[in-house]
Design an enzyme around this catalytic site. Structure first.
Site, PDB file in Angstrom:
ATOM      1  N   TYR A 101       0.771  -1.255  -0.089  1.00  0.00           N
ATOM      2  CA  TYR A 101      -0.040  -0.179   0.116  1.00  0.00           C
ATOM      3  C   TYR A 101       1.013   1.376   0.173  1.00  0.00           C
ATOM      4  O   TYR A 101       1.948   1.317   0.815  1.00  0.00           O
ATOM      5  CB  TYR A 101      -0.998  -0.084   1.242  1.00  0.00           C
ATOM      6  CG  TYR A 101      -1.525   1.255   1.552  1.00  0.00           C
ATOM      7  CD1 TYR A 101      -2.481   1.716   0.650  1.00  0.00           C
ATOM      8  CD2 TYR A 101      -1.331   1.929   2.854  1.00  0.00           C
ATOM      9  CE1 TYR A 101      -3.074   3.062   1.104  1.00  0.00           C
ATOM     10  CE2 TYR A 101      -2.069   2.898   3.192  1.00  0.00           C
ATOM     11  CZ  TYR A 101      -2.702   3.769   2.052  1.00  0.00           C
ATOM     12  OH  TYR A 101      -3.360   4.708   2.315  1.00  0.00           O
ATOM     13  N   LYS A 198     -11.222  -1.239   6.441  1.00  0.00           N
ATOM     14  CA  LYS A 198     -11.883  -2.014   5.439  1.00  0.00           C
ATOM     15  C   LYS A 198     -12.861  -2.926   5.686  1.00  0.00           C
ATOM     16  O   LYS A 198     -13.701  -2.525   6.216  1.00  0.00           O
ATOM     17  CB  LYS A 198     -10.503  -2.445   4.655  1.00  0.00           C
ATOM     18  CG  LYS A 198      -9.214  -1.669   4.651  1.00  0.00           C
ATOM     19  CD  LYS A 198      -9.456  -0.245   4.093  1.00  0.00           C
ATOM     20  CE  LYS A 198      -8.341   0.636   3.842  1.00  0.00           C
ATOM     21  NZ  LYS A 198      -8.280   1.852   3.533  1.00  0.00           N
TER      22      LYS A 198
HETATM   23  N1  PLP Z   1      -2.774  -1.549   4.661  1.00  0.00           N
HETATM   24  C1  PLP Z   1      -3.487  -1.746   3.486  1.00  0.00           C
HETATM   25  C2  PLP Z   1      -3.334  -2.853   2.672  1.00  0.00           C
HETATM   26  C3  PLP Z   1      -4.060  -0.722   3.065  1.00  0.00           C
HETATM   27  O1  PLP Z   1      -4.840  -0.906   2.033  1.00  0.00           O
HETATM   28  C4  PLP Z   1      -4.422   0.643   4.091  1.00  0.00           C
HETATM   29  C5  PLP Z   1      -4.999   1.844   3.583  1.00  0.00           C
HETATM   30  O2  PLP Z   1      -5.880   1.581   2.249  1.00  0.00           O
HETATM   31  C6  PLP Z   1      -3.516   0.805   5.125  1.00  0.00           C
HETATM   32  C7  PLP Z   1      -2.802  -0.498   5.513  1.00  0.00           C
HETATM   33  C8  PLP Z   1      -3.913   1.892   5.921  1.00  0.00           C
HETATM   34  O3  PLP Z   1      -4.943   1.876   6.527  1.00  0.00           O
HETATM   35  P1  PLP Z   1      -5.452   3.438   7.148  1.00  0.00           P
HETATM   36  O4  PLP Z   1      -5.967   4.068   5.835  1.00  0.00           O
HETATM   37  O5  PLP Z   1      -6.764   2.851   7.911  1.00  0.00           O
HETATM   38  O6  PLP Z   1      -4.746   4.150   7.780  1.00  0.00           O
END
Ligand code: PLP
Length: 388
Positions: A101, A198
């Site tokens: 990500y 998510k």
């Molecule tokens: N890990 C993955 C695979 C993600 O897709 C995301 C966000 O899209 C995150 C971590 C980060 O999460 P957050 O947006 O809740 O901070």
């Protein structure tokens, strides 16, 4: 607690735990602070940054679903990732995938540049690159499988096996599948990370995260750091996330059923040049996904034939896919990683990761699949009718 199936654990967490009024659904504790019985005797909770009954219920649920020894619920997924990096010292090496990500990539590269730890970025689908990285004796090995946005699959058990004789911690970001479809700790990982924003919350109305550890000593260390750094999640967010969690199993079933219908359409479409979905037998990680996952998930990415004109037209024709970042909510979304979710990566890093400017990522929701298929089918037909 007797062993219970995932759907039961997710539904029943905290149910009938209220001893004061017998509330079936556990109450929400918003209080910042909790009184001491006397100045030498704190109760179970004293201050909500350190501990909160509602957040604690969510942490216990995630610990059970991921088969861990303890968990920390954090304010965001990025706070969860930050928390895990707090286990590293400046001389220690962290290995990360080249296509994680974009926000994770940004965090890792910028913390490393400030000297928080050493960093090596590798293609984790390349066995030789993994073996070479292991000779450097990393303190932590970070996996994201399936990866965001190309849905690459990495063999968790195989890497855990290679790390067995070392002190290296294996961390898996399990956001794309949720504990319903993949349990990394059972495959040998030490720590699981989630953006609960998510699938776990699932309704696109909370930003949150969690870290679950296999070992109680590591869970304690993470709890200490989460309080010290102030990364813990809010009570109301935890309440909503617990509510979302109760339907996780049924949602995942419908997400996946809808995704299969969408992938079948993409396969038939002459407007599509490439599909990235681990459920296809042609996907390079298919056989690993069959082995280590209990389903292929509901994220798919693909490339349209043509260029930016086709892409723009395709997006403007969609009615049931919101053009938005994030994923895993009940509503279907479409995103262009290069200019949206992964713009934090510089163009060269995106090129190396294989993220083209024409890549389209879909998060398939739980609407009626007939509407989703009809909508996509129309947008693909219009886009492919354009002159290049
Ligand atoms: N890990 C993955 C695979 C993600 O897709 C995301 C966000 O899209 C995150 C971590 C980060 O999460 P957050 O947006 O809740 O901070």
């Amino acid at each position: 607690m007797a062993n219970r199936y995932t759907a039961t654990a997710a539904v029943r967490q905290g149910i009938e735990s209220d001893t004061q009024h017998g509330a079936v659904v556990p109450p929400l504790y918003l209080s910042t602070n909790y009184s001491f019985s006397d100045h030498l005797s704190p109760r179970a909770f004293d201050y909500s940054r350190s501990g909160n009954p509602t957040r604690c219920l969510l942490a216990e649920a995630l610990t059970e679903l991921e088969h861990g020894a303890g968990a920390v619920v954090t304010a965001t997924g990025m706070a969860a990732i930050t928390l895990v990096t707090s286990l590293l010292t400046p001389e220690q090496l962290l290995i990360i995938p080249h296509d994680c990500y974009g926000g994770s990539y940004r965090l890792f590269t910028h913390l490393a540049a400030k000297g928080h730890f050493q960093l090596k970025v590798i293609d984790q689908t390349d066995a030789a690159a993994i073996d070479a990285a292991l000779t450097l004796q990393p303190a932590m090995f970070w996996l994201e499988t399936p990866s965001n946005p190309l849905l690459r699959i990495v063999d968790i058990a195989a890497i855990a096996h290679k790390l067995k004789e070392t002190d290296s911690l294996l961390v898996v970001d399990n956001t794309f599948l949720s504990p319903v479809l993949q349990q990394p700790l059972l495959l040998g990982a030490d720590i699981v990370v989630h953006s609960t924003t998510k699938y776990i919350n699932g309704h696109s109305d909370v930003v949150g995260g969690a870290v679950i550890a296999k070992d109680a000593a590591i869970a304690d260390k993470l709890n200490w750091w989460s309080n010290t750094l102030g990364l813990t999640g809010g009570a109301f967010d935890s309440y909503l996330t617990l509510r979302g969690l109760r339907t996780l199993s049924v949602r995942m079933r419908q997400h996946q059923e809808n995704c299969q219908a969408v992938v079948a359409l993409l396969q038939q479409s002459t407007a599509v040049s490439q599909i990235h979905f681990p459920g296809l037998s042609s996907h390079p990680g298919h056989s690993i996904a069959v082995r280590q996952q209990q389903g292929f998930g509901a994220m798919v990415s693909f490339e349209l034939k043509g260029g930016q004109a086709q892409l723009t037209r395709f997006l403007s024709e969609l009615k049931f896919f919101s053009l938005a970042e994030s994923l895993g909510g009940v509503e279907s979304l479409v995103a262009i990683p290069a200019t949206m979710t992964h713009r934090a990566m510089d163009p060269e890093a995106r090129r190396l990761a294989g993220i083209s400017d024409n890549l389209i990522r879909l998060s398939i929701g739980i609407e009626d699949p007939r509407d989703l298929v009809a909508d996509l089918s129309h947008a693909l037909a219009v886009a492919s009718g354009l002159e290049e």
